[in-house]
Design a protein around this motif. Structure first.
Motif, PDB file in Angstrom:
ATOM      1  N   LYS A  34       0.773  -1.428   0.043  1.00 58.68           N
ATOM      2  CA  LYS A  34       0.097   0.061   0.043  1.00 58.68           C
ATOM      3  C   LYS A  34       0.807   1.213   0.116  1.00 58.68           C
ATOM      4  O   LYS A  34       0.632   2.341  -0.738  1.00 58.68           O
ATOM      5  CB  LYS A  34      -0.848   0.055   1.079  1.00 58.68           C
ATOM      6  CG  LYS A  34      -2.064  -0.968   0.964  1.00 58.68           C
ATOM      7  CD  LYS A  34      -3.147  -0.857   2.168  1.00 58.68           C
ATOM      8  CE  LYS A  34      -3.877  -1.869   2.035  1.00 58.68           C
ATOM      9  NZ  LYS A  34      -4.967  -2.046   3.161  1.00 58.68           N
ATOM     10  N   SER A  35       1.871   1.142   0.817  1.00 60.49           N
ATOM     11  CA  SER A  35       2.712   2.367   0.887  1.00 60.49           C
ATOM     12  C   SER A  35       3.614   2.490  -0.119  1.00 60.49           C
ATOM     13  O   SER A  35       4.216   3.616  -0.549  1.00 60.49           O
ATOM     14  CB  SER A  35       3.274   2.571   2.418  1.00 60.49           C
ATOM     15  OG  SER A  35       4.143   1.576   2.435  1.00 60.49           O
ATOM     16  N   HIS A  36       3.898   1.622  -0.700  1.00 58.99           N
ATOM     17  CA  HIS A  36       5.069   1.310  -1.851  1.00 58.99           C
ATOM     18  C   HIS A  36       4.783   0.427  -2.951  1.00 58.99           C
ATOM     19  O   HIS A  36       5.623  -0.674  -3.055  1.00 58.99           O
ATOM     20  CB  HIS A  36       6.578   0.971  -1.211  1.00 58.99           C
ATOM     21  CG  HIS A  36       7.103   1.810  -0.037  1.00 58.99           C
ATOM     22  ND1 HIS A  36       6.620   1.689   1.319  1.00 58.99           N
ATOM     23  CD2 HIS A  36       8.128   2.812  -0.110  1.00 58.99           C
ATOM     24  CE1 HIS A  36       7.208   2.506   1.843  1.00 58.99           C
ATOM     25  NE2 HIS A  36       8.203   3.477   1.183  1.00 58.99           N
ATOM     26  N   PRO A  37       3.915   0.947  -3.689  1.00 55.84           N
ATOM     27  CA  PRO A  37       3.357  -0.128  -4.796  1.00 55.84           C
ATOM     28  C   PRO A  37       4.347  -0.670  -5.782  1.00 55.84           C
ATOM     29  O   PRO A  37       4.237  -1.609  -6.511  1.00 55.84           O
ATOM     30  CB  PRO A  37       2.055   0.555  -5.194  1.00 55.84           C
ATOM     31  CG  PRO A  37       2.429   1.905  -4.891  1.00 55.84           C
ATOM     32  CD  PRO A  37       3.086   2.118  -3.623  1.00 55.84           C
ATOM     33  N   GLU A  38       5.507   0.388  -6.080  1.00 57.31           N
ATOM     34  CA  GLU A  38       6.367   0.071  -6.967  1.00 57.31           C
ATOM     35  C   GLU A  38       7.569  -0.768  -6.551  1.00 57.31           C
ATOM     36  O   GLU A  38       8.600  -0.814  -7.170  1.00 57.31           O
ATOM     37  CB  GLU A  38       6.437   1.247  -7.622  1.00 57.31           C
ATOM     38  CG  GLU A  38       5.196   1.958  -8.379  1.00 57.31           C
ATOM     39  CD  GLU A  38       4.784   0.928  -9.508  1.00 57.31           C
ATOM     40  OE1 GLU A  38       5.684   0.550 -10.474  1.00 57.31           O
ATOM     41  OE2 GLU A  38       3.588   0.696  -9.778  1.00 57.31           O
ATOM     42  N   LEU A  39       7.681  -1.082  -5.197  1.00 51.75           N
ATOM     43  CA  LEU A  39       8.949  -1.335  -4.486  1.00 51.75           C
ATOM     44  C   LEU A  39       9.453  -2.862  -5.282  1.00 51.75           C
ATOM     45  O   LEU A  39      10.538  -2.964  -5.629  1.00 51.75           O
ATOM     46  CB  LEU A  39       8.573  -1.708  -3.223  1.00 51.75           C
ATOM     47  CG  LEU A  39       9.819  -2.646  -2.417  1.00 51.75           C
ATOM     48  CD1 LEU A  39      11.010  -1.675  -2.275  1.00 51.75           C
ATOM     49  CD2 LEU A  39       9.264  -2.951  -1.123  1.00 51.75           C
ATOM     50  N   CYS A  40       8.516  -3.664  -5.671  1.00 54.17           N
ATOM     51  CA  CYS A  40       8.799  -4.802  -6.258  1.00 54.17           C
ATOM     52  C   CYS A  40       9.589  -4.474  -7.542  1.00 54.17           C
ATOM     53  O   CYS A  40      10.563  -5.275  -8.001  1.00 54.17           O
ATOM     54  CB  CYS A  40       7.666  -5.761  -6.838  1.00 54.17           C
ATOM     55  SG  CYS A  40       6.256  -4.611  -7.534  1.00 54.17           S
TER      56      CYS A  40
END
Length: 111
Positions: A34-40
């Protein structure tokens, strides 16, 4: 507005070494979805051995579909050669001696 800026920012590149069953990568992404949706998309995960169960294979496929880069046959002693010229702001070492580990490898590591 602040939250949308936070979510769209560039993430620090992470190299995960010795992932084993890739459950750490999965948990890290799930915790911050939710807070870092592009982390992956900023994660490169590695392991020395190829997956051996269908559960792990399915997890890897799911992670790759989300944008995680995955490499096998990566010996942590050689990451300077394999990733020459690449820069990672975070390198996470995961001890590779979980339930999937070879007993001989565990014994060698302890010496």
């Amino acid at each position: 507005e602040h939250i949308s800026n936070f979510k769209s920012r560039k993430y620090k590149k992470r190299l995960l070494i010795g992932e084993g069953d890739f459950s750490f990568t999965e948990a890290l992404i799930s915790k911050h979805i939710k807070s870092h949706p592009e982390l992956c998309k900023s994660i490169t995960a590695t392991d020395l051995f190829a997956p051996i169960t269908s559960e792990i294979i399915n997890r890897i496929v799911s992670l790759q579909e989300k944008g995680v880069k995955i490499f096998f046959d990566v010996d942590a002693q050689n990451i300077h050669r394999l990733f020459k010229g690449k820069r990672f702001e975070r390198i996470h070492w995961n001890c590779p001696f979980g339930e999937l580990a070879d007993p001989k490898s565990k014994e060698t590591f302890q010496k």
